[in-house]
Motif scaffolding. Sequence first.
Motif, mmCIF file in Angstrom:
data_model
loop_
_atom_site.group_PDB
_atom_site.id
_atom_site.type_symbol
_atom_site.label_atom_id
_atom_site.label_comp_id
_atom_site.label_asym_id
_atom_site.label_seq_id
_atom_site.Cartn_x
_atom_site.Cartn_y
_atom_site.Cartn_z
ATOM 1 N N PHE A 207 6.186 -7.442 20.229
ATOM 2 C CA PHE A 207 5.044 -8.014 20.917
ATOM 3 C C PHE A 207 3.538 -6.532 19.898
ATOM 4 N N GLN A 208 3.823 -5.604 19.741
ATOM 5 C CA GLN A 208 2.606 -4.972 19.086
ATOM 6 C C GLN A 208 2.949 -5.136 18.575
ATOM 7 N N ALA A 209 3.755 -5.592 16.951
ATOM 8 C CA ALA A 209 3.735 -5.656 16.104
ATOM 9 C C ALA A 209 2.747 -7.070 15.149
ATOM 10 N N ALA A 210 3.251 -8.005 16.648
ATOM 11 C CA ALA A 210 2.709 -9.353 16.102
ATOM 12 C C ALA A 210 1.002 -9.718 16.922
ATOM 13 N N PHE A 211 -0.063 -8.440 17.310
ATOM 14 C CA PHE A 211 -1.329 -8.331 17.599
ATOM 15 C C PHE A 211 -1.813 -7.132 16.512
ATOM 16 N N GLU A 212 -1.084 -6.603 15.723
ATOM 17 C CA GLU A 212 -0.877 -5.137 14.569
ATOM 18 C C GLU A 212 -1.526 -6.234 13.363
ATOM 19 N N SER A 213 -0.511 -7.351 13.363
ATOM 20 C CA SER A 213 -0.507 -8.259 12.238
ATOM 21 C C SER A 213 -2.363 -8.767 11.247
ATOM 22 N N VAL A 214 -2.875 -8.075 12.449
ATOM 23 C CA VAL A 214 -4.202 -8.568 12.054
ATOM 24 C C VAL A 214 -5.424 -8.403 11.432
ATOM 25 N N ILE A 215 -5.223 -6.533 10.962
ATOM 26 C CA ILE A 215 -5.704 -5.313 10.825
ATOM 27 C C ILE A 215 -6.029 -5.952 8.972
ATOM 28 N N VAL B 50 10.140 3.699 28.556
ATOM 29 C CA VAL B 50 11.768 2.490 27.583
ATOM 30 C C VAL B 50 12.580 3.743 28.198
ATOM 31 N N ASN B 51 13.777 2.907 28.708
ATOM 32 C CA ASN B 51 15.109 3.470 28.629
ATOM 33 C C ASN B 51 16.594 3.284 28.072
ATOM 34 N N ASN B 52 15.685 2.622 27.303
ATOM 35 C CA ASN B 52 17.290 2.673 26.088
ATOM 36 C C ASN B 52 16.568 1.640 24.752
ATOM 37 N N TRP B 53 16.902 1.430 23.848
ATOM 38 C CA TRP B 53 16.776 0.948 22.703
ATOM 39 C C TRP B 53 16.297 -0.315 22.367
ATOM 40 N N LYS B 54 16.918 -1.234 23.249
ATOM 41 C CA LYS B 54 16.466 -2.261 23.133
ATOM 42 C C LYS B 54 15.578 -2.859 23.696
ATOM 43 N N GLN B 55 14.711 -1.935 25.308
ATOM 44 C CA GLN B 55 12.934 -2.038 25.426
ATOM 45 C C GLN B 55 12.158 -2.166 24.510
ATOM 46 N N ILE B 56 12.182 -0.906 23.416
ATOM 47 C CA ILE B 56 11.787 -0.749 22.477
ATOM 48 C C ILE B 56 11.596 -1.610 21.590
ATOM 49 N N CYS B 57 12.942 -2.201 21.142
ATOM 50 C CA CYS B 57 12.807 -3.300 19.872
ATOM 51 C C CYS B 57 11.865 -4.366 20.660
ATOM 52 N N ALA B 58 12.185 -4.611 21.909
ATOM 53 C CA ALA B 58 10.640 -5.910 22.971
ATOM 54 C C ALA B 58 10.087 -5.734 22.874
ATOM 55 N N LEU B 59 8.965 -3.976 23.324
ATOM 56 C CA LEU B 59 8.031 -3.728 22.569
ATOM 57 C C LEU B 59 7.383 -3.770 21.269
ATOM 58 N N ARG B 60 8.220 -3.405 20.672
ATOM 59 C CA ARG B 60 7.240 -3.380 19.363
ATOM 60 C C ARG B 60 7.291 -4.337 19.086
ATOM 61 N N ILE C 229 17.526 -0.974 13.351
ATOM 62 C CA ILE C 229 16.919 -2.881 13.917
ATOM 63 C C ILE C 229 15.842 -2.156 15.160
ATOM 64 N N ILE C 230 15.187 -1.542 15.091
ATOM 65 C CA ILE C 230 14.177 -1.190 15.663
ATOM 66 C C ILE C 230 12.911 -1.726 14.817
ATOM 67 N N ASN C 231 13.473 -1.151 13.857
ATOM 68 C CA ASN C 231 12.298 -1.245 12.719
ATOM 69 C C ASN C 231 12.044 -2.947 12.204
ATOM 70 N N THR C 232 12.938 -3.400 12.226
ATOM 71 C CA THR C 232 13.322 -5.066 11.940
ATOM 72 C C THR C 232 12.356 -5.406 12.877
ATOM 73 N N CYS C 233 13.168 -5.006 13.822
ATOM 74 C CA CYS C 233 11.901 -6.047 15.150
ATOM 75 C C CYS C 233 10.415 -6.238 14.916
ATOM 76 N N TRP C 234 10.035 -5.085 15.060
ATOM 77 C CA TRP C 234 8.788 -4.360 14.476
ATOM 78 C C TRP C 234 8.096 -5.869 12.990
ATOM 79 N N THR C 235 8.878 -5.176 11.974
ATOM 80 C CA THR C 235 8.672 -6.240 10.760
ATOM 81 C C THR C 235 8.361 -7.815 11.203
#
Length: 475
Positions: free
Chosen positions: A131-139, A119-129, A73-79
């Motif tokens: 938004f991180q991916a949204a900006f990474e997609s330009v490269i 981060v303290n739980n996996w849901k925080q990772i999902c949120a950060l990943r 699910i973490i990977n899916t949020c990044w995708t």
Amino acid sequence: MTLVVLKSLRTLVWGPPPETKLERNLLFKIDWFVLSYTCLAFWCLAIDTSNVSNAYVSGMKEELGIKGNQFNIINTCWTVGYVVGMIPNNLILLKIKPSIWMNFCMFIWGIFTLGMFKVNNWKQICALRFFQAAFESVIFSGSHMILGAWYKPNELSKRSAIFTSSALIGGIFSGSMQGRIQSTMHGLKGLSGWRWLFIIDFLITFVVVIYGILCFPDTPELCHRKFIFSDEEIQLARSRVIKPPPIRLDRTVFLRVLKNWKWYGFSLLFTLAGENISWNANSIFALWLTYNKYPIQDRNYYPMGISAVGIISSFISGIYIDMTHKFLHIALIVSTVLLISTILIWSAPLNTTAVFIAHYLTGISYSVQPVFFAWCNLSIQNDAELKIVTLASMNMFSNAVNAWWGLLFFAADQVPLSKRGCYAMLATIITTPLVALGINYGLTREKRRKEQISHEELESQTSVVEIEHNGIDKQ
């Protein structure tokens, strides 16, 4: 004799040098400033993306209590974030200088990467990943567009292979760095080793942003870096590559895209090819090593062999394409090797030797990235909007499918057997070369049609000249 051999080897690997000193100097500077920046940017993207997998097998799973398919699910949020940002980011590049927008995006995703160490739980990772991916997609697609603006057709495939390999090197670097951090920094300042990884990744990204601000020269049409290129070199850079028509970002853009078969063909091709990387994209080998209780350092070090195979195969593919322009051959070869690796995983999932060989063979799946993107780049020469939307769509649709593909077929709790993953791989492995055959047929047909039109126009012009000549003779 040695000098002759070295020159021949240099020509084989890097291509024949330009005939004039001016163009040789120009090409050297393009490699040094343009290629280096795109490679460093993609390298940063790779280490800032793969770090979660490295952290997961290095203590993050246990410390945060990640269970079941939560890692998927973490990977899916990044995708999903990557897909959401893809088209807007690449259209923005047509309006805002790449040196501004790409560096801005890198800095922002670096901030989100830094946030991962708190981060303290996996849901925080999902949120950060996300938004991180949204900006990474330009490269990825943006860099392919930039490389296509600077390099000739016979120069592009090798450079595309080097660009793709930079991400694989990033994966190797991230795994190696996590292994080293785990043995030297774990517990420093009260932080786990995997948390230090995100801090160090941010610092690396920030340094590359500074380099990009100072040295990245945009595209030839936007280049005004006089301290890098002379006026003569800038003019030559603008004339040596086919210049697309003026950019028209209006309501007709998407209509033109939807009416063009290349958008459908190349988008489908890379959607399938992107899923052929699923063994590696979902860290199945690292999860297999974790399941079999390998030490943390080994879980980070052993998967690096997959990236090494990807680097070598990508560069060989780039050399072959620049020499032959036979893009279809690479699709057929890669599909054959991936078929062998999948059969090995399906038939012997608990055999250590078979699993190691199979996963290392899957590294060849990365070699189609530079090949297929160079194929698209060279096939669309007269429409800048169609090219950038198609390049972005190839990556976007691949990741859109990957958002649910990994959850459905490559869930972490399916390791070590991964039967569903084998069936999914067989489907995409067989379909990919069929789509490549269709694209090859369409491009060949289009080329013949253009040659026929050119021949008819030449005959028509010849007839007009003969008529005018006969008229003059009669007078």
